[in-house]
Motif scaffolding. Sequence first.
Motif, PDB file in Angstrom:
ATOM      1  N   HIS A   1      -6.072  -0.736  -6.635  1.00  0.00           N
ATOM      2  CA  HIS A   1      -6.634  -0.659  -5.287  1.00  0.00           C
ATOM      3  C   HIS A   1      -6.268  -1.918  -4.515  1.00  0.00           C
ATOM      4  CE1 HIS A   1      -9.060   0.583  -2.002  1.00  0.00           C
ATOM      5  NE2 HIS A   1      -9.989  -0.325  -2.176  1.00  0.00           N
ATOM      6  N   LEU A   2      -5.680  -1.746  -3.338  1.00  0.00           N
ATOM      7  CA  LEU A   2      -5.242  -2.857  -2.501  1.00  0.00           C
ATOM      8  C   LEU A   2      -6.172  -3.001  -1.304  1.00  0.00           C
ATOM      9  CD1 LEU A   2      -1.461  -1.954  -2.621  1.00  0.00           C
ATOM     10  CD2 LEU A   2      -2.643  -3.635  -4.015  1.00  0.00           C
TER      11      LEU A   2
ATOM     12  N   GLN B   1       0.787  -1.230   0.000  1.00  0.00           N
ATOM     13  CA  GLN B   1       0.000   0.000   0.000  1.00  0.00           C
ATOM     14  C   GLN B   1       0.823   1.287   0.000  1.00  0.00           C
ATOM     15  OE1 GLN B   1      -3.016  -0.769   3.141  1.00  0.00           O
ATOM     16  NE2 GLN B   1      -4.478  -0.068   1.609  1.00  0.00           N
TER      17      GLN B   1
ATOM     18  N   GLU C   1      -0.194   1.593  -4.248  1.00  0.00           N
ATOM     19  CA  GLU C   1      -1.612   1.905  -4.441  1.00  0.00           C
ATOM     20  C   GLU C   1      -1.765   3.210  -5.234  1.00  0.00           C
ATOM     21  OE1 GLU C   1      -5.602   1.105  -2.040  1.00  0.00           O
ATOM     22  OE2 GLU C   1      -4.122   2.243  -0.914  1.00  0.00           O
ATOM     23  N   THR C   2      -2.565   3.156  -6.276  1.00  0.00           N
ATOM     24  CA  THR C   2      -2.822   4.324  -7.129  1.00  0.00           C
ATOM     25  C   THR C   2      -4.320   4.412  -7.402  1.00  0.00           C
ATOM     26  OG1 THR C   2      -2.637   3.111  -9.224  1.00  0.00           O
ATOM     27  CG2 THR C   2      -0.590   3.941  -8.245  1.00  0.00           C
TER      28      THR C   2
END
Length: 231
Positions: free
Chosen positions: A178-179, A169, A173-174
């Motif tokens: 999505h994590l 994360q 994560e962008t």
Amino acid sequence: MTILCIETSTQVCSAAICVDGQSITSRINRVGGNHAKLLPVFIDELLTELRQRHATLDAVALSDGPGSYTGLRIGASTAKGISYGLNIPLIPIRTTEVLCATFLQQSQAADTNQTILCPMIDARRMEVYTACYNADIQELTPIIAQVIDASTHLAPHSLYFGDGAAKCQPFLETDEVHLIPEIIPDAACMGALAEKKYHAQQMVVGKDLAYYEPFYLKQFVAAQSHVKGLQ
């Protein structure tokens, strides 16, 4: 059919009784390091409830890795003992598949039919165990131990989840990736997978139980002890 499901591959320990693919009773503990102590208690309570229903086990399903070496040993030895003692099959299920099944049952995602599922299990340091599956939990890529760093490319529009996603994360994560770290493999979600593998004859029976081992993927490496006097 009635299946005892066991999941000990991560810091979370869980067990469940599943009938016709659905959990009817389960136990879970999210505090790590208590698997050897709690798993026998969970199973004893579950089997007591099963006897009160005047039912018997048809099989034992085990989340068999990859994951924590110690956790897998505890789960495997327990599952093997019950299977051998009751002369019923042992159904091994990859932990990444269990994680997918848990995600599909617990996720609020509107539509996962066209989405690639990418479970991630913490493999210590900056590695994760991961693979890719479709919405029917059919393997698209094999399970690997992958090093995660700032240069790692995660495909957009895929769903990444599990405790391994937590370490990604901070830098991966962008808006397009999505994590979801809070998803953990849960024995209560193993029933349908276990029945599918049972009917496909993907199980261990009889004398083969003695030779069964979990799917470690990596060799065990002992870490330096933090107990005084054992360094």
